[in-house]
Design a protein around this motif. Structure first.
Motif, short mmCIF file in Angstrom:
data_model
loop_
_atom_site.label_atom_id
_atom_site.label_comp_id
_atom_site.label_asym_id
_atom_site.label_seq_id
_atom_site.Cartn_x
_atom_site.Cartn_y
_atom_site.Cartn_z
N ASP A 1 9.53 -1.34 -2.66
CA ASP A 1 8.42 -1.47 -1.71
C ASP A 1 7.35 -0.40 -1.86
OD1 ASP A 1 9.35 -3.75 -0.49
OD2 ASP A 1 10.59 -2.65 0.94
N ASN A 2 7.64 0.70 -2.54
CA ASN A 2 6.63 1.75 -2.62
C ASN A 2 5.79 1.68 -3.90
OD1 ASN A 2 8.73 2.62 -4.28
ND2 ASN A 2 8.26 4.76 -3.93
N VAL A 3 5.95 0.67 -4.72
CA VAL A 3 5.13 0.52 -5.91
C VAL A 3 3.74 0.10 -5.48
CG1 VAL A 3 4.81 -0.77 -8.04
CG2 VAL A 3 7.10 -0.04 -7.37
N GLY A 4 2.74 0.81 -5.93
CA GLY A 4 1.37 0.47 -5.59
C GLY A 4 1.03 0.71 -4.13
N VAL A 5 1.65 1.70 -3.52
CA VAL A 5 1.45 1.98 -2.10
C VAL A 5 0.56 3.21 -1.94
CG1 VAL A 5 2.64 2.70 0.01
CG2 VAL A 5 3.64 0.95 -1.44
N THR B 1 -2.67 9.36 12.99
CA THR B 1 -1.67 8.38 12.58
C THR B 1 -1.54 8.31 11.06
OG1 THR B 1 -2.22 7.09 14.55
CG2 THR B 1 -0.91 5.99 12.87
N LEU B 2 -0.28 8.31 10.60
CA LEU B 2 0.03 8.13 9.19
C LEU B 2 0.26 6.65 8.94
CD1 LEU B 2 0.92 9.18 6.34
CD2 LEU B 2 3.23 9.41 7.30
N TYR B 3 -0.41 6.11 7.91
CA TYR B 3 -0.31 4.70 7.57
C TYR B 3 0.14 4.51 6.13
CZ TYR B 3 -3.25 3.80 11.69
OH TYR B 3 -3.76 3.74 12.96
N ARG B 4 0.76 3.38 5.88
CA ARG B 4 1.04 2.90 4.54
C ARG B 4 0.14 1.69 4.30
NH1 ARG B 4 6.96 0.63 3.20
NH2 ARG B 4 7.40 2.77 2.60
N TYR B 5 -0.55 1.69 3.18
CA TYR B 5 -1.35 0.54 2.76
C TYR B 5 -0.59 -0.06 1.59
CZ TYR B 5 -5.46 -2.12 1.26
OH TYR B 5 -6.32 -3.12 0.91
N ASN B 6 0.09 -1.17 1.83
CA ASN B 6 0.99 -1.67 0.80
C ASN B 6 0.25 -2.47 -0.28
OD1 ASN B 6 0.69 -4.37 1.65
ND2 ASN B 6 2.64 -4.41 2.73
N ARG B 7 0.97 -2.88 -1.29
CA ARG B 7 0.36 -3.55 -2.45
C ARG B 7 -0.18 -4.93 -2.12
NH1 ARG B 7 5.85 -4.32 -5.94
NH2 ARG B 7 7.05 -5.27 -4.27
N TYR B 8 0.16 -5.45 -0.93
CA TYR B 8 -0.35 -6.77 -0.52
C TYR B 8 -1.56 -6.65 0.40
CZ TYR B 8 4.31 -7.78 -2.23
OH TYR B 8 5.44 -7.85 -3.00
N GLY B 9 -2.01 -5.43 0.65
CA GLY B 9 -3.18 -5.20 1.48
C GLY B 9 -2.88 -5.05 2.96
N ALA B 10 -1.63 -5.00 3.35
CA ALA B 10 -1.27 -4.83 4.75
C ALA B 10 -1.24 -3.34 5.11
CB ALA B 10 0.09 -5.45 5.05
N VAL B 11 -1.66 -3.02 6.32
CA VAL B 11 -1.64 -1.65 6.82
C VAL B 11 -0.48 -1.53 7.79
CG1 VAL B 11 -2.92 0.11 8.08
CG2 VAL B 11 -4.13 -1.44 6.53
N ILE B 12 0.42 -0.58 7.51
CA ILE B 12 1.62 -0.40 8.32
C ILE B 12 1.58 0.99 8.94
CG2 ILE B 12 4.14 -0.18 8.25
CD1 ILE B 12 2.37 -2.32 5.75
#
Length: 189
Positions: A2-6, A14-25
């Motif tokens: 899940d962390n590839v291309g993150v 706030t700390l966010y993850r922007y994942n490889r599918y374009g979703a902001v978590i």
């Protein structure tokens, strides 16, 4: 994984993850301040123990980089066991910057000329795991990892600490690995 291309970022508090599918978590909240923050990542190569760290100039937090998007927020926590500074029994270290070197988390303190390193593959800081600048007793501004060494920049001087390989005293600065050029603005690095 899940962390590839993150991408990880902070906006406001706030700390966010922007994942490889374009979703902001949303991962978690840090202190809202106007100073720069620092990130570090442990050097674990396993599929389960990849840890991210963030320092907001007052606290250090960690989270599981490999956690799925729906579980990453649950892995976010503050590192609360910080050492006392300068032999004190009541003044805790205030982290101002972090880096990672030789499987250890390294913390520069805002309220001391000491800097601390964690146990191996751990976020645990012990009272005895510290170094101070060798050349001069001026305030340590920032410790950074570079070329398998730790560079400790103080207000007027710098010291280069090399990895010794010792489990109990992992860093040492030779007298020739110091200089008279320091930094007054920590963000100049």
């Amino acid at each position: 994984p899940d962390n590839v291309g993150v991408i990880y970022t902070v906006f406001g508090d706030t700390l966010y993850r922007y994942n490889r599918y374009g979703a902001v978590i949303k991962i978690g909240n840090i202190q809202n301040n106007i100073k720069n923050i620092s990130f570090a990542e442990n050097q674990d190569q396993s599929l389960t123990n990849n840890i991210g760290y963030i320092c907001d100039n007052a606290k250090i937090y960690q989270w599981n980089l490999r956690a799925s998007d729906d579980a990453v927020a649950a892995s976010f926590r503050e590192i609360t066991m910080l050492p006392f500074v300068n032999g004190s029994t009541n003044e805790y270290a205030i982290p101002s910057y972090i880096t990672y070197s030789n499987y250890r988390l390294v913390m520069t303190c805002a309220n001391s000329n000491q800097w601390y390193y964690s146990e191996i593959n751990s976020s645990e800081f012990k009272q005895i795991n510290f170094e101070t600048t060798e050349r001069s007793p001026d305030k340590t501004q920032r410790v950074i990892a570079f070329a398998n060494n730790l560079w400790a920049f103080s207000t007027y001087t710098y010291d280069i600490f090399s990895y010794t390989g010792s489990a109990t005293d992992p860093y040492d600065s030779a007298p020739s690995a110091t200089g008279k050029i320091g930094i007054r603005s920590v963000d100049s690095l």
